[in-house]
Design a protein around this motif. Sequence first.
Motif, PDB file in Angstrom:
ATOM      1  N   GLY A 110       7.178   3.428  -3.077  1.00 35.49           N
ATOM      2  CA  GLY A 110       6.322   2.770  -3.696  1.00 35.49           C
ATOM      3  C   GLY A 110       6.685   1.642  -5.035  1.00 35.49           C
ATOM      4  N   THR A 111       5.996   0.682  -5.000  1.00 38.89           N
ATOM      5  CA  THR A 111       6.932  -0.614  -6.271  1.00 38.89           C
ATOM      6  C   THR A 111       6.686  -0.502  -7.542  1.00 38.89           C
ATOM      7  N   PHE A 112       6.881  -0.412  -8.994  1.00 41.00           N
ATOM      8  CA  PHE A 112       6.330  -0.486  -9.267  1.00 41.00           C
ATOM      9  C   PHE A 112       6.974  -1.630 -10.488  1.00 41.00           C
ATOM     10  N   GLU A 113       6.261  -2.347 -11.537  1.00 41.06           N
ATOM     11  CA  GLU A 113       7.088  -3.438 -13.294  1.00 41.06           C
ATOM     12  C   GLU A 113       6.895  -2.733 -13.629  1.00 41.06           C
ATOM     13  N   ARG A 139      11.784  -0.173  -7.236  1.00 39.09           N
ATOM     14  CA  ARG A 139      11.388   0.658  -5.246  1.00 39.09           C
ATOM     15  C   ARG A 139      11.745   1.831  -5.252  1.00 39.09           C
ATOM     16  N   THR A 140      10.809   2.649  -4.762  1.00 38.54           N
ATOM     17  CA  THR A 140      11.355   4.319  -4.743  1.00 38.54           C
ATOM     18  C   THR A 140      11.629   4.298  -2.813  1.00 38.54           C
ATOM     19  N   PHE A 141      12.208   4.922  -2.561  1.00 33.12           N
ATOM     20  CA  PHE A 141      12.545   5.078  -0.896  1.00 33.12           C
ATOM     21  C   PHE A 141      12.612   6.467  -0.478  1.00 33.12           C
ATOM     22  N   GLU A 142      12.085   7.144   0.488  1.00 36.11           N
ATOM     23  CA  GLU A 142      12.352   8.864   0.984  1.00 36.11           C
ATOM     24  C   GLU A 142      13.386   8.416   2.587  1.00 36.11           C
ATOM     25  N   LEU A 143      14.103   9.539   2.567  1.00 38.38           N
ATOM     26  CA  LEU A 143      14.985   9.472   3.610  1.00 38.38           C
ATOM     27  C   LEU A 143      13.812  10.537   4.857  1.00 38.38           C
ATOM     28  N   SER A 299       3.600   0.210  -0.418  1.00 35.80           N
ATOM     29  CA  SER A 299       4.288  -0.415  -2.024  1.00 35.80           C
ATOM     30  C   SER A 299       2.810  -0.625  -2.517  1.00 35.80           C
ATOM     31  N   ASN A 300       2.937  -0.346  -3.440  1.00 38.69           N
ATOM     32  CA  ASN A 300       1.950  -0.469  -4.505  1.00 38.69           C
ATOM     33  C   ASN A 300       2.264  -0.879  -5.678  1.00 38.69           C
ATOM     34  N   PRO A 301       2.472  -2.209  -5.582  1.00 35.13           N
ATOM     35  CA  PRO A 301       3.055  -2.802  -7.457  1.00 35.13           C
ATOM     36  C   PRO A 301       1.981  -2.377  -8.770  1.00 35.13           C
ATOM     37  N   PRO A 302       1.975  -1.424  -9.926  1.00 36.89           N
ATOM     38  CA  PRO A 302       1.460  -2.206 -11.008  1.00 36.89           C
ATOM     39  C   PRO A 302       1.358  -3.897 -11.157  1.00 36.89           C
ATOM     40  N   THR A 303       0.274  -4.702 -12.030  1.00 37.04           N
ATOM     41  CA  THR A 303       0.050  -5.567 -12.344  1.00 37.04           C
ATOM     42  C   THR A 303      -0.653  -5.501 -14.069  1.00 37.04           C
ATOM     43  N   THR A 420      -0.100   8.129  -4.064  1.00 30.98           N
ATOM     44  CA  THR A 420       0.215   6.388  -3.339  1.00 30.98           C
ATOM     45  C   THR A 420      -1.565   5.992  -4.079  1.00 30.98           C
ATOM     46  N   ALA A 421      -1.898   5.960  -4.236  1.00 32.96           N
ATOM     47  CA  ALA A 421      -3.270   5.937  -5.567  1.00 32.96           C
ATOM     48  C   ALA A 421      -2.883   4.628  -6.158  1.00 32.96           C
ATOM     49  N   GLY A 422      -3.760   3.915  -6.757  1.00 34.87           N
ATOM     50  CA  GLY A 422      -4.195   2.936  -7.485  1.00 34.87           C
ATOM     51  C   GLY A 422      -2.932   2.221  -7.939  1.00 34.87           C
TER      52      GLY A 422
END
Length: 493
Positions: A110-113, A139-143, A299-303, A420-422
Amino acid sequence: MPEQHDPIEDLARFGAGFQAGGGGEMPRTAADVRRRGDQIRRRRTALVAGAAALAVAAITVPVLTLTHGSARSDRDDLITNDPTRALSQADLLTDGDTVYGQGNDWFATGTFEGDGQASFQLCAEQSMTGLGATATFGRTFELRGTLPDAPAGPAAGSFLQETVAAFPSPAAARKAYNQVVAWVQNCGPRAKGQGYPDYRTFDPRSADPAVPDGEATIIESQYGPLPDNLADGISKFIGETGLVLVGDRLAVIDSVVVGSDYNFLPEDGGTPVERMVPKAAARLLPGADLPGNPSPDTSNPPTPSSGGVGATAIPDDFPLAAGWPEIDGDGSTAGPARDLPAFTWSVCGADVPDSPAPVDRMIASWQEPEDGRGRQLSVYATEADAVAAAKAVVEAHRACPEEPADDSGQTPHHVVQDGTAGDESWVIGTWYTYQGSHVPALGVDYVIRSGHTVLILTAGNEGGAADPQGDIATTAGSLLDDAAEPVAQLPTL
């Protein structure tokens, strides 16, 4: 309106004679469960009590990972080579930049502002904005395992987040850099307050950012205890925090894994964060020309907007209840309607305020024995209001990793994880234990923000007794699948 059916009553029948852990009857009656939910956790009309938060590392170490993303992206959306380029998500590490080793690698989720969905580091006492940042992205990541025989899914308890921030001046960025180093070095009291009494850290060490005038520091830490589902007597949370300073920009790479050791030799390139520091520094350079962001499904950044919004009223024919199965037997539905009671939460003894107030709201519910579901769609005056309203619910649960046990000894446990939505979303899950044994009751909320709207999907069922986190993941996935139609229409509002 049809009579509301309370699945807690059926859950009690399901659990009649149930032997909890070491023996004994089901610890609570249906009325007790409902009363407990009303008193300390959440009060939701006609839905099973559920969903608060274990958030194992209440800020930075989610144990449950519900989003798997896709394989590493090979996309090369290039950054404009412009020395005056403003900070953006292009300044963040991508799948191709992150490394781990030992048959594992990091994958973006995921990615966020803005200051994001969680604190940028367990020890942080303020947000980046609180430190003076004028712009922030994360930005977040998983292993996950990369070998052919690797277990499916993410490594439980492991987590990587990078946060980048721009400041008004290099001096302001340096001040923030020094403050974060101090927070991580002196985190013992804060970590103890979040449930990690044995937090310890090691001396900071310098790292080479490989860019002119750049500076980097790495700090390693170890803490625990681990939650019951990860505890093996020797493992602990192992943290590695990298700070990268380039001019008026700062990056914080926060890595957490579960293990008994953390052996990465200098001749092999050093630790994972040490190997990521040069790429993070290169991305902070305003004139950088590097491959861009992960593919959209990871990657789903809010705007956030500057204030303008779309519709301020929900269409009467909005398909809020679309996708639910047909009622089978003893069940009922209500709505969609504007006059149904709004969802409410009480977390660790405090009510979550319904604020900012929406300009329009619609609610629907679906009930069958041992299964209760609900949806609430709220439209706000501005996108900023929607962000604040969603985060009020999420952060209240994130800050309450475990409720106090009640008089009967029943303890709610909670988890919060990115969805994972929106534009941005979170999954909030709750399960219960009684004297160390799991109780068959589970609640899940899926909070989805899209523009100036917030959709909350909720479910309560008899899961959670054997595999709480697996049941939360399954329930969350089912909630999102069933709500595909209303979720798809959120951007049109």
